[in-house]
Design a protein around this motif. Structure first.
Motif, PDB file in Angstrom:
ATOM      1  N   GLU A 122       0.828  -1.204   0.000  1.00 26.93           N
ATOM      2  CA  GLU A 122       0.000   0.000   0.000  1.00 26.93           C
ATOM      3  C   GLU A 122       0.866   1.259   0.000  1.00 26.93           C
ATOM      4  OE1 GLU A 122      -3.103   0.063   2.994  1.00 26.93           O
ATOM      5  OE2 GLU A 122      -3.191  -2.129   2.968  1.00 26.93           O
ATOM      6  N   ASP A 123       1.997   1.210   0.710  1.00 24.75           N
ATOM      7  CA  ASP A 123       2.875   2.382   0.767  1.00 24.75           C
ATOM      8  C   ASP A 123       3.410   2.745  -0.621  1.00 24.75           C
ATOM      9  OD1 ASP A 123       2.526   2.659   3.468  1.00 24.75           O
ATOM     10  OD2 ASP A 123       4.403   1.674   4.022  1.00 24.75           O
ATOM     11  N   GLU A 124       3.783   1.733  -1.409  1.00 29.29           N
ATOM     12  CA  GLU A 124       4.271   1.999  -2.763  1.00 29.29           C
ATOM     13  C   GLU A 124       3.171   2.629  -3.615  1.00 29.29           C
ATOM     14  OE1 GLU A 124       7.663  -1.525  -3.245  1.00 29.29           O
ATOM     15  OE2 GLU A 124       5.718  -1.715  -4.240  1.00 29.29           O
ATOM     16  N   ALA A 125       1.965   2.082  -3.512  1.00 28.97           N
ATOM     17  CA  ALA A 125       0.843   2.612  -4.294  1.00 28.97           C
ATOM     18  C   ALA A 125       0.513   4.040  -3.869  1.00 28.97           C
ATOM     19  CB  ALA A 125      -0.381   1.715  -4.123  1.00 28.97           C
ATOM     20  N   TYR A 126       0.497   4.281  -2.573  1.00 26.91           N
ATOM     21  CA  TYR A 126       0.163   5.610  -2.069  1.00 26.91           C
ATOM     22  C   TYR A 126       1.186   6.638  -2.522  1.00 26.91           C
ATOM     23  CZ  TYR A 126      -0.559   9.470   1.191  1.00 26.91           C
ATOM     24  OH  TYR A 126      -0.762  10.711   1.738  1.00 26.91           O
ATOM     25  N   SER A 127       2.480   6.320  -2.387  1.00 28.73           N
ATOM     26  CA  SER A 127       3.515   7.296  -2.723  1.00 28.73           C
ATOM     27  C   SER A 127       3.534   7.586  -4.220  1.00 28.73           C
ATOM     28  CB  SER A 127       4.892   6.817  -2.253  1.00 28.73           C
ATOM     29  OG  SER A 127       5.267   5.608  -2.883  1.00 28.73           O
ATOM     30  N   ALA A 128       3.327   6.571  -5.050  1.00 32.43           N
ATOM     31  CA  ALA A 128       3.319   6.787  -6.493  1.00 32.43           C
ATOM     32  C   ALA A 128       2.095   7.586  -6.921  1.00 32.43           C
ATOM     33  CB  ALA A 128       3.364   5.456  -7.238  1.00 32.43           C
ATOM     34  N   ALA A 129       0.932   7.250  -6.371  1.00 33.91           N
ATOM     35  CA  ALA A 129      -0.289   7.991  -6.713  1.00 33.91           C
ATOM     36  C   ALA A 129      -0.186   9.439  -6.244  1.00 33.91           C
ATOM     37  CB  ALA A 129      -1.506   7.312  -6.093  1.00 33.91           C
ATOM     38  N   LYS A 130       0.407   9.641  -5.088  1.00 33.57           N
ATOM     39  CA  LYS A 130       0.603  10.998  -4.582  1.00 33.57           C
ATOM     40  C   LYS A 130       1.544  11.774  -5.502  1.00 33.57           C
ATOM     41  CE  LYS A 130       1.868  13.449  -0.300  1.00 33.57           C
ATOM     42  NZ  LYS A 130       0.551  14.115  -0.132  1.00 33.57           N
ATOM     43  N   ALA A 131       2.588  11.110  -6.001  1.00 33.26           N
ATOM     44  CA  ALA A 131       3.531  11.771  -6.907  1.00 33.26           C
ATOM     45  C   ALA A 131       2.846  12.159  -8.218  1.00 33.26           C
ATOM     46  CB  ALA A 131       4.726  10.859  -7.186  1.00 33.26           C
ATOM     47  N   ASP A 246      -5.222   4.739 -15.399  1.00 37.87           N
ATOM     48  CA  ASP A 246      -4.012   3.996 -15.741  1.00 37.87           C
ATOM     49  C   ASP A 246      -3.247   3.590 -14.493  1.00 37.87           C
ATOM     50  OD1 ASP A 246      -2.901   2.841 -17.968  1.00 37.87           O
ATOM     51  OD2 ASP A 246      -1.470   4.445 -18.339  1.00 37.87           O
ATOM     52  N   MET A 247      -3.346   4.366 -13.428  1.00 38.17           N
ATOM     53  CA  MET A 247      -2.764   3.925 -12.166  1.00 38.17           C
ATOM     54  C   MET A 247      -3.490   2.695 -11.649  1.00 38.17           C
ATOM     55  SD  MET A 247      -1.728   7.327 -10.003  1.00 38.17           S
ATOM     56  CE  MET A 247      -3.324   8.114 -10.154  1.00 38.17           C
ATOM     57  N   VAL A 248      -4.799   2.721 -11.676  1.00 36.26           N
ATOM     58  CA  VAL A 248      -5.568   1.549 -11.247  1.00 36.26           C
ATOM     59  C   VAL A 248      -5.172   0.335 -12.082  1.00 36.26           C
ATOM     60  CG1 VAL A 248      -7.890   0.551 -11.129  1.00 36.26           C
ATOM     61  CG2 VAL A 248      -7.499   2.904 -10.369  1.00 36.26           C
ATOM     62  N   ARG A 249      -5.056   0.538 -13.370  1.00 31.90           N
ATOM     63  CA  ARG A 249      -4.724  -0.557 -14.283  1.00 31.90           C
ATOM     64  C   ARG A 249      -3.364  -1.166 -13.986  1.00 31.90           C
ATOM     65  NH1 ARG A 249      -2.014  -1.620 -18.927  1.00 31.90           N
ATOM     66  NH2 ARG A 249      -0.996   0.409 -18.985  1.00 31.90           N
ATOM     67  N   THR A 250      -2.381  -0.332 -13.650  1.00 31.53           N
ATOM     68  CA  THR A 250      -1.011  -0.836 -13.509  1.00 31.53           C
ATOM     69  C   THR A 250      -0.572  -1.052 -12.064  1.00 31.53           C
ATOM     70  OG1 THR A 250      -0.060   1.401 -13.582  1.00 31.53           O
ATOM     71  CG2 THR A 250      -0.345   0.255 -15.679  1.00 31.53           C
ATOM     72  N   PHE A 251      -1.333  -0.544 -11.105  1.00 33.32           N
ATOM     73  CA  PHE A 251      -0.946  -0.703  -9.699  1.00 33.32           C
ATOM     74  C   PHE A 251      -1.650  -1.881  -9.029  1.00 33.32           C
ATOM     75  CE2 PHE A 251       0.144   3.997  -8.439  1.00 33.32           C
ATOM     76  CZ  PHE A 251       0.876   4.165  -9.601  1.00 33.32           C
ATOM     77  N   HIS A 266      -6.279  -9.758 -10.438  1.00 34.07           N
ATOM     78  CA  HIS A 266      -7.474  -9.168  -9.840  1.00 34.07           C
ATOM     79  C   HIS A 266      -7.109  -7.798  -9.257  1.00 34.07           C
ATOM     80  CE1 HIS A 266      -5.454 -10.822  -6.298  1.00 34.07           C
ATOM     81  NE2 HIS A 266      -6.155  -9.969  -5.567  1.00 34.07           N
ATOM     82  N   VAL A 267      -8.115  -7.003  -8.975  1.00 32.45           N
ATOM     83  CA  VAL A 267      -7.913  -5.704  -8.357  1.00 32.45           C
ATOM     84  C   VAL A 267      -7.788  -5.890  -6.854  1.00 32.45           C
ATOM     85  CG1 VAL A 267      -8.934  -3.444  -7.899  1.00 32.45           C
ATOM     86  CG2 VAL A 267      -9.140  -4.471 -10.172  1.00 32.45           C
ATOM     87  N   ARG A 268      -6.622  -5.535  -6.323  1.00 32.67           N
ATOM     88  CA  ARG A 268      -6.426  -5.613  -4.867  1.00 32.67           C
ATOM     89  C   ARG A 268      -7.085  -4.385  -4.227  1.00 32.67           C
ATOM     90  NH1 ARG A 268      -0.006  -6.327  -4.779  1.00 32.67           N
ATOM     91  NH2 ARG A 268      -0.262  -4.988  -6.633  1.00 32.67           N
ATOM     92  N   GLU A 269      -8.072  -4.631  -3.414  1.00 29.39           N
ATOM     93  CA  GLU A 269      -8.861  -3.544  -2.832  1.00 29.39           C
ATOM     94  C   GLU A 269      -7.999  -2.577  -2.038  1.00 29.39           C
ATOM     95  OE1 GLU A 269     -12.358  -2.981   0.523  1.00 29.39           O
ATOM     96  OE2 GLU A 269     -12.327  -4.828  -0.661  1.00 29.39           O
ATOM     97  N   SER A 270      -7.055  -3.087  -1.265  1.00 32.31           N
ATOM     98  CA  SER A 270      -6.241  -2.201  -0.424  1.00 32.31           C
ATOM     99  C   SER A 270      -5.354  -1.292  -1.269  1.00 32.31           C
ATOM    100  CB  SER A 270      -5.368  -3.032   0.528  1.00 32.31           C
ATOM    101  OG  SER A 270      -4.456  -3.849  -0.196  1.00 32.31           O
ATOM    102  N   ILE A 271      -4.889  -1.785  -2.429  1.00 33.74           N
ATOM    103  CA  ILE A 271      -4.067  -0.978  -3.322  1.00 33.74           C
ATOM    104  C   ILE A 271      -4.935   0.087  -3.994  1.00 33.74           C
ATOM    105  CG2 ILE A 271      -2.569  -0.990  -5.332  1.00 33.74           C
ATOM    106  CD1 ILE A 271      -1.376  -2.338  -2.827  1.00 33.74           C
ATOM    107  N   PHE A 272      -6.140  -0.281  -4.394  1.00 35.40           N
ATOM    108  CA  PHE A 272      -7.067   0.694  -4.972  1.00 35.40           C
ATOM    109  C   PHE A 272      -7.327   1.821  -3.975  1.00 35.40           C
ATOM    110  CE2 PHE A 272     -11.147   2.521  -6.013  1.00 35.40           C
ATOM    111  CZ  PHE A 272     -11.186   2.542  -7.399  1.00 35.40           C
ATOM    112  N   ALA A 273      -7.556   1.456  -2.728  1.00 30.38           N
ATOM    113  CA  ALA A 273      -7.808   2.464  -1.692  1.00 30.38           C
ATOM    114  C   ALA A 273      -6.607   3.388  -1.514  1.00 30.38           C
ATOM    115  CB  ALA A 273      -8.150   1.776  -0.374  1.00 30.38           C
ATOM    116  N   ALA A 274      -5.400   2.826  -1.573  1.00 26.85           N
ATOM    117  CA  ALA A 274      -4.184   3.631  -1.416  1.00 26.85           C
ATOM    118  C   ALA A 274      -4.011   4.604  -2.583  1.00 26.85           C
ATOM    119  CB  ALA A 274      -2.965   2.718  -1.303  1.00 26.85           C
ATOM    120  N   ILE A 275      -4.361   4.182  -3.792  1.00 30.09           N
ATOM    121  CA  ILE A 275      -4.305   5.074  -4.950  1.00 30.09           C
ATOM    122  C   ILE A 275      -5.233   6.263  -4.734  1.00 30.09           C
ATOM    123  CG2 ILE A 275      -4.830   5.304  -7.412  1.00 30.09           C
ATOM    124  CD1 ILE A 275      -4.147   2.315  -7.696  1.00 30.09           C
TER     125      ILE A 275
END
Length: 355
Positions: A122-131, A246-251, A266-275
């Protein structure tokens, strides 16, 4: 290729070619990218695919304008990421046009940079989406009409489906029977086309990255903090729902986009939430209500559309995306359509993260 670069391209940049070390860099589908190092310097050199980017001069001009705007923002502490800038030739040009021998441009190399292809936390997804959100926010006062459309109607789902229809009709390589089920899935998704037609006119034009894959955000490998947004080739005016999508698609998938282990896609719910948390933390006061409401549509459109593009290329004989084995584009398409179906199955829960 490396000998050609050493002898025919590097002299334009006035570097000592004898001791230059040239090595392939990254795993992009479109351009040829190399890291060039010599005794007192280094840069990234790219041979642009002019079959894809038919107006390469417009591309490098777009990237230059964006880099200049971001550099100005960084100077005033309104942009905290490192700016990827063009490296000019000895004559001050943004690129080297060798005609049939290629169109070459250089950009600064970022030491200590690190990219990933699959989000593992989740930290990787959050930091990339924030960037990516920070990038979009910094460009929210940039006049997007200054940018030329280097690929017209790049994120235009109706047009992409029309291209698929033409490929299906032609079936030049007799590949339709290998993918008929996926073709039928695409043609059954008419409702999303009407939704797009209704929503798009309500959205403001923004400067969009248009390729917000996880590996287009560089981490600083010393502490894994966000370092830079790279690959400005497809930066054009458009709607931010596609960048979010595209973040959702690739994260969100635990598998790479060409994985054939579809049972794991599959779509990981926790990663989607972090995005959602990361992107909206930077753009919460920038997005209009209509833009925020469009993000869920963007997620669905991008998974479907990229699948359509891979599938069309498979039917057309693999003329757009680089492939590494037979049916590579079909594997990519199946992967994206599987992710799309996962999005639809989790719609009720995933939409709660926009609140």
């Amino acid at each position: 290729m490396i000998d050609f670069i050493r002898q025919s391209v590097l002299p334009y940049f006035a570097i000592g070619t004898r001791d230059a070390k040239i090595s392939p860099l990254g795993n992009g589908h479109i351009n040829d990218t190399f890291l060039v190092r010599w005794s007192d310097g280094e840069f990234v050199l790219q041979g642009l695919n002019t079959q894809v980017f038919k107006t390469p001069n417009a591309l490098v001009e777009n990237a230059h304008k964006i880099a200049a705007h971001l550099a100005k923002k960084r100077k005033s502490n309104d942009y905290t990421l490192t700016v990827v800038k063009p490296v000019r030739t000895e004559k001050g040009l943004l690129a080297v046009d060798l005609g049939a021998q290629g169109f070459w441009r250089a950009i600064n190399y970022l030491p200590h940079s690190h990219s990933i292809d699959v989000v593992s936390s989740e930290d990787e997804a959050y930091s990339a989406a924030k960037a990516f959100g920070h990038f979009a926010s910094a460009l929210s006062d940039f006049d997007a009409t200054q940018l030329e459309d280097v690929i017209p109607q790049f994120h235009h789902l109706p047009g992409r489906i029309d291209q698929l229809k033409a490929a299906v009709k032609n079936d030049q390589y007799n590949r339709l029977e290998t993918c008929r089920d996926w073709v039928d899935l695409v043609f059954s998704q008419q409702d999303i086309l009407q939704e797009l037609a209704d929503v798009s006119p309500t959205l403001p034009l923004r400067t969009c990255h248009n390729d917000t894959k996880i590996n287009n955000m560089l981490y600083d490998k010393r502490d894994m903090s966000s370092l830079a947004i790279i690959d400005l080739d497809t930066c054009m005016k458009g709607h931010l729902m596609y960048d979010f999508g595209d973040m959702v698609r690739t994260f969100t998938s635990p598998e790479e986009e060409d994985s054939t282990s579809l049972q794991n896609v599959h779509v990981r719910e926790s990663i989607f939430a972090a995005i959602c948390r990361g992107y909206l933390s930077e753009l919460g006061t920038v997005l209009t209500q209509d833009e925020k409401a469009s993000l869920w549509l963007g997620a669905r459109v991008m998974c479907l559309m990229i699948g359509v593009r891979f599938l069309t290329d498979h039917l057309n004989g693999d003329i757009y995306f680089h492939i590494h084995y037979e049916k590579h584009n079909l594997a990519r398409a199946a992967n994206q359509f599987t992710l799309y179906k996962s999005l639809l199955e989790q719609e009720i829960q995933l939409k709660t993260y926009f609140n």
